[in-house]
Design a protein around this motif. Structure first.
Motif, PDB file in Angstrom:
ATOM      1  N   VAL A   1       0.867  -1.192   0.000  1.00  0.00           N
ATOM      2  CA  VAL A   1       0.000   0.000   0.000  1.00  0.00           C
ATOM      3  C   VAL A   1       0.897   1.233   0.000  1.00  0.00           C
ATOM      4  N   GLN A   2       0.323   2.389  -0.337  1.00  0.00           N
ATOM      5  CA  GLN A   2       1.112   3.626  -0.316  1.00  0.00           C
ATOM      6  C   GLN A   2       1.308   4.059   1.139  1.00  0.00           C
ATOM      7  N   SER A   3       2.431   4.747   1.405  1.00  0.00           N
ATOM      8  CA  SER A   3       2.597   5.257   2.771  1.00  0.00           C
ATOM      9  C   SER A   3       1.903   6.610   2.869  1.00  0.00           C
TER      10      SER A   3
ATOM     11  N   LEU B   1      -5.253  12.978  -1.698  1.00  0.00           N
ATOM     12  CA  LEU B   1      -5.993  13.285  -0.463  1.00  0.00           C
ATOM     13  C   LEU B   1      -7.335  12.568  -0.522  1.00  0.00           C
ATOM     14  N   LYS B   2      -7.574  11.668   0.412  1.00  0.00           N
ATOM     15  CA  LYS B   2      -8.755  10.814   0.304  1.00  0.00           C
ATOM     16  C   LYS B   2      -9.646  10.942   1.527  1.00  0.00           C
ATOM     17  N   SER B   3     -10.856  11.453   1.323  1.00  0.00           N
ATOM     18  CA  SER B   3     -11.790  11.579   2.428  1.00  0.00           C
ATOM     19  C   SER B   3     -12.162  10.184   2.930  1.00  0.00           C
TER      20      SER B   3
ATOM     21  N   GLY C   1     -18.123   5.170  -3.896  1.00  0.00           N
ATOM     22  CA  GLY C   1     -18.220   6.223  -4.909  1.00  0.00           C
ATOM     23  C   GLY C   1     -17.647   7.554  -4.488  1.00  0.00           C
ATOM     24  N   ARG C   2     -16.642   7.520  -3.641  1.00  0.00           N
ATOM     25  CA  ARG C   2     -16.008   8.765  -3.181  1.00  0.00           C
ATOM     26  C   ARG C   2     -15.415   9.565  -4.313  1.00  0.00           C
ATOM     27  N   GLY C   3     -14.641   8.841  -5.160  1.00  0.00           N
ATOM     28  CA  GLY C   3     -13.927   9.509  -6.253  1.00  0.00           C
ATOM     29  C   GLY C   3     -14.897  10.308  -7.099  1.00  0.00           C
ATOM     30  N   LYS C   4     -16.008   9.675  -7.475  1.00  0.00           N
ATOM     31  CA  LYS C   4     -16.999  10.325  -8.339  1.00  0.00           C
ATOM     32  C   LYS C   4     -17.666  11.508  -7.649  1.00  0.00           C
TER      33      LYS C   4
ATOM     34  N   GLY D   1     -14.558  13.305  -3.618  1.00  0.00           N
ATOM     35  CA  GLY D   1     -13.932  13.082  -2.314  1.00  0.00           C
ATOM     36  C   GLY D   1     -12.464  12.720  -2.370  1.00  0.00           C
ATOM     37  N   ILE D   2     -11.892  12.716  -3.594  1.00  0.00           N
ATOM     38  CA  ILE D   2     -10.468  12.404  -3.737  1.00  0.00           C
ATOM     39  C   ILE D   2      -9.797  13.486  -4.579  1.00  0.00           C
ATOM     40  N   LYS D   3      -8.701  14.049  -4.052  1.00  0.00           N
ATOM     41  CA  LYS D   3      -8.009  15.120  -4.791  1.00  0.00           C
ATOM     42  C   LYS D   3      -6.521  14.808  -4.870  1.00  0.00           C
TER      43      LYS D   3
ATOM     44  N   ASN E   1       1.145   9.148  -0.429  1.00  0.00           N
ATOM     45  CA  ASN E   1       2.054   9.485  -1.524  1.00  0.00           C
ATOM     46  C   ASN E   1       1.453   8.966  -2.817  1.00  0.00           C
ATOM     47  N   SER E   2       1.199   9.862  -3.739  1.00  0.00           N
ATOM     48  CA  SER E   2       0.530   9.466  -4.978  1.00  0.00           C
ATOM     49  C   SER E   2       1.442   8.580  -5.822  1.00  0.00           C
ATOM     50  N   VAL E   3       0.833   7.616  -6.483  1.00  0.00           N
ATOM     51  CA  VAL E   3       1.627   6.756  -7.378  1.00  0.00           C
ATOM     52  C   VAL E   3       1.160   6.954  -8.817  1.00  0.00           C
ATOM     53  N   ASP E   4       2.058   6.697  -9.758  1.00  0.00           N
ATOM     54  CA  ASP E   4       1.673   6.737 -11.179  1.00  0.00           C
ATOM     55  C   ASP E   4       1.105   5.380 -11.546  1.00  0.00           C
TER      56      ASP E   4
ATOM     57  N   ARG F   1      -2.193   0.884 -15.105  1.00  0.00           N
ATOM     58  CA  ARG F   1      -3.436   0.143 -15.350  1.00  0.00           C
ATOM     59  C   ARG F   1      -4.119  -0.132 -14.014  1.00  0.00           C
ATOM     60  N   GLU F   2      -5.473  -0.201 -14.011  1.00  0.00           N
ATOM     61  CA  GLU F   2      -6.198  -0.489 -12.774  1.00  0.00           C
ATOM     62  C   GLU F   2      -6.957  -1.794 -12.917  1.00  0.00           C
ATOM     63  N   LEU F   3      -6.815  -2.671 -11.910  1.00  0.00           N
ATOM     64  CA  LEU F   3      -7.530  -3.947 -11.911  1.00  0.00           C
ATOM     65  C   LEU F   3      -8.501  -3.982 -10.736  1.00  0.00           C
TER      66      LEU F   3
ATOM     67  N   ILE G   1     -10.087  -4.951  -3.302  1.00  0.00           N
ATOM     68  CA  ILE G   1      -9.071  -3.977  -3.710  1.00  0.00           C
ATOM     69  C   ILE G   1      -9.515  -3.416  -5.061  1.00  0.00           C
ATOM     70  N   ASN G   2      -9.915  -2.164  -5.063  1.00  0.00           N
ATOM     71  CA  ASN G   2     -10.351  -1.538  -6.307  1.00  0.00           C
ATOM     72  C   ASN G   2      -9.982  -0.060  -6.322  1.00  0.00           C
ATOM     73  N   PRO G   3      -8.939   0.292  -7.002  1.00  0.00           N
ATOM     74  CA  PRO G   3      -8.183  -0.541  -7.917  1.00  0.00           C
ATOM     75  C   PRO G   3      -6.939  -1.166  -7.285  1.00  0.00           C
ATOM     76  N   LEU G   4      -6.553  -2.310  -7.883  1.00  0.00           N
ATOM     77  CA  LEU G   4      -5.204  -2.829  -7.675  1.00  0.00           C
ATOM     78  C   LEU G   4      -4.424  -2.217  -8.835  1.00  0.00           C
TER      79      LEU G   4
ATOM     80  N   VAL H   1      -4.429   0.423  -4.149  1.00  0.00           N
ATOM     81  CA  VAL H   1      -4.663   1.866  -4.043  1.00  0.00           C
ATOM     82  C   VAL H   1      -5.886   2.165  -3.171  1.00  0.00           C
ATOM     83  N   ASP H   2      -6.824   1.228  -3.125  1.00  0.00           N
ATOM     84  CA  ASP H   2      -8.010   1.411  -2.273  1.00  0.00           C
ATOM     85  C   ASP H   2      -8.222   0.123  -1.492  1.00  0.00           C
ATOM     86  N   SER H   3      -8.985   0.203  -0.406  1.00  0.00           N
ATOM     87  CA  SER H   3      -9.318  -1.019   0.330  1.00  0.00           C
ATOM     88  C   SER H   3     -10.753  -0.930   0.814  1.00  0.00           C
TER      89      SER H   3
HETATM   90  P1  GDP Z   1     -13.242   5.342  -4.550  1.00  0.00           P
HETATM   91  O1  GDP Z   1     -13.756   6.325  -5.510  1.00  0.00           O
HETATM   92  O2  GDP Z   1     -13.841   5.504  -3.211  1.00  0.00           O
HETATM   93  O3  GDP Z   1     -13.308   3.953  -5.055  1.00  0.00           O
HETATM   94  O4  GDP Z   1     -11.672   5.706  -4.308  1.00  0.00           O
HETATM   95  P2  GDP Z   1     -10.303   5.069  -4.870  1.00  0.00           P
HETATM   96  O5  GDP Z   1      -9.327   5.038  -3.770  1.00  0.00           O
HETATM   97  O6  GDP Z   1     -10.559   3.776  -5.556  1.00  0.00           O
HETATM   98  O7  GDP Z   1      -9.814   6.141  -5.917  1.00  0.00           O
HETATM   99  C1  GDP Z   1     -10.562   6.460  -7.059  1.00  0.00           C
HETATM  100  C2  GDP Z   1      -9.652   6.676  -8.242  1.00  0.00           C
HETATM  101  O8  GDP Z   1      -8.750   7.721  -7.968  1.00  0.00           O
HETATM  102  C3  GDP Z   1      -8.799   5.477  -8.566  1.00  0.00           C
HETATM  103  O9  GDP Z   1      -9.468   4.562  -9.397  1.00  0.00           O
HETATM  104  C4  GDP Z   1      -7.624   6.119  -9.244  1.00  0.00           C
HETATM  105  O10 GDP Z   1      -7.880   6.295 -10.623  1.00  0.00           O
HETATM  106  C5  GDP Z   1      -7.515   7.469  -8.604  1.00  0.00           C
HETATM  107  N1  GDP Z   1      -6.416   7.452  -7.611  1.00  0.00           N
HETATM  108  C6  GDP Z   1      -6.484   7.093  -6.322  1.00  0.00           C
HETATM  109  N2  GDP Z   1      -5.262   7.138  -5.740  1.00  0.00           N
HETATM  110  C7  GDP Z   1      -4.401   7.516  -6.704  1.00  0.00           C
HETATM  111  C8  GDP Z   1      -2.988   7.746  -6.751  1.00  0.00           C
HETATM  112  O11 GDP Z   1      -2.223   7.604  -5.774  1.00  0.00           O
HETATM  113  N3  GDP Z   1      -2.459   8.161  -7.937  1.00  0.00           N
HETATM  114  C9  GDP Z   1      -3.223   8.328  -9.058  1.00  0.00           C
HETATM  115  N4  GDP Z   1      -2.615   8.713 -10.168  1.00  0.00           N
HETATM  116  N5  GDP Z   1      -4.543   8.135  -9.048  1.00  0.00           N
HETATM  117  C10 GDP Z   1      -5.136   7.727  -7.899  1.00  0.00           C
END
Ligand code: GDP
Ligand code: MN
Length: 375
Positions: free
Chosen positions: A19-21, A40-42, A48-51, A54-56, A88-91, A94-96, A184-187, A197-199
């Protein structure tokens, strides 16, 4: 019990899933030691946070304090943001999608893998079901190597060993925590390998007695963030409410009891305005909430309450009813039939509060119908 992302990731870390630190931030925390790029993840328990915004991502150009404040003012499906996980954001190349849950109709655990994970997994699965692979497996054998190899090939994963370790760790968590979901979405595929990246972890509350200390710790963590919101949410969650078109409100403590009462109301010529089932093991607060909900409907002329106590205690049900009658400003035409566990204690509470009850179900139903027909 649903866990927050940060809690799930603490468990992932313990089981060797990458996982990211990062760190958890509360309002007014110092942001001094944070360096870009960060995600930054609420921390909320709904999906459906991202949508929902809730994620920046913070690359260092915008004002971090402002971005954090915006997140703390966000409401995601009614849920307030009270903590933020800064990672720490990662590049991501691909997302699985990966999860382990139960196939209840077949009574087996199932590993679900999607070739395109991320925020649109549900839509992708609907459009093209070949994108999602369901692998049922035997509890005693566990997930076998040939099953993992098949998935790795279909998901186009090169590093089989790394992928295998993650899946086996997910299954260990699933078993050892008595989880009903480990997702895990996404791995993410990154230049540093696979990263969760998420749990999303949901524990089976029916098994909480097997892990008293663990549950206590996780629950306290959740309560320290969600506070009263959590209590209200879990209470409401057990109530099933079905709006209908008549003028009699119906409240029951089980689906069978409710259907029987629906039939009887129809038999005596009544029309039901709504049907509210308390579900599961309830409490005075749940009964109170359910009565409030049934009563909210302006068409309701009478309310029938049918309680058959198995796990439910009638003294607790009565406490909820009495509280509601005493607090409500509206006069409530209530018709109640209660029996079963702690029946005597429940009836005494009702008598003391001068709320009439019927011992005969048909009588209670007839009275509720007559009242509704009065005007
Ligand atoms: P969810 O919307 O609650 O499922 O939150 P997630 O943690 O799954 O994040 C939603 C999306 O944000 C992911 O599918 C990624 O595309 C993007 N994302 C999350 N973390 C990162 C990161 O560290 N780097 C990048 N580039 N994108 C991220
Ligand atoms: Mn996600």
């Amino acid at each position: 019990m649903k866990l927050y992302e940060f809690q799930g990731k603490n468990i992932f870390k313990k089981y060797g899933i990458p996982v990211q630190s990062g760190k958890l931030i509360y309002p007014n925390d110092s942001l001094e030691d944070l360096t870009p790029p960060l995600v930054l993840k609420s921390q909320v328990l709904t999906g459906g946070r991202g949508k929902a915004g809730g994620i920046k991502l913070w690359y260092g150009k915008k004002n971090l304090k402002k971005m954090i404040d915006e997140l703390f003012h966000l409401k995601i499906k009614e849920e307030e943001v009270k903590a933020i996980l800064a990672l720490n954001s990662v590049d991501i190349s691909r997302e699985l999608y990966l999860s382990i849950t139960f196939n209840k109709s077949k009574s087996t655990p199932v590993l679900i893998a999607g070739i395109t994970g991320g925020v649109d997994i549900e839509e992708a699965a609907q459009k093209n079901n070949k994108q999602v692979i369901f692998t049922e497996f035997n509890c005693l054998l566990g997930i076998t190597d040939y099953q993992i190899r098949f998935l790795a090939k279909n998901l186009k994963i090169n590093d089989y060993q790394e992928f295998r370790e993650i899946i086996l760790s997910m299954y260990r968590i699933f078993k050892e925590y008595d989880a009903s979901l480990v997702e895990i979405n996404p791995l993410a595929l990154t230049s540093d390998g696979l990263i969760a990246v998420d749990s999303k972890i949901e524990l089976d509350d029916q098994a909480s007695f097997r892990h008293p200390e663990l549950y206590q710790k996780l629950k306290e963590e959740i309560q320290s963030i969600a506070g009263n919101d959590l209590k209200m949410k879990s209470e409401e969650d057990t109530i099933t409410y079905v709006p209908l078109s008549g003028n009699i409100g119906l409240l029951s403590d089980g689906a069978g009891t409710g259907l029987l009462s629906l039939d009887l109301l129809a038999k005596y010529g009544g029309k039901v305005a709504n049907f509210c089932e308390l579900g599961g093991i309830t409490s005075p607060e749940v009964v109170y909430k359910a009565l409030e909900k049934v009563h909210e409907d302006a068409n309701v002329k009478s309310i029938l309450v049918v309680l058959i106590g198995g796990f439910n205690r009638m003294d607790e049900m009565a406490e909820g009813i009495v509280n509601y009658c005493q607090k409500s400003s509206k006069k409530i035409p209530l018709f109640i039939r209660m029996c079963g566990t702690k029946e005597e204690e429940g009836k005494k509470l009702m008598n003391d509060a001068h709320i009439p009850i019927d011992d005969d179900l048909h009588e209670a139903v007839k009275k509720a119908v007559e009242k509704a027909m009065e005007n």
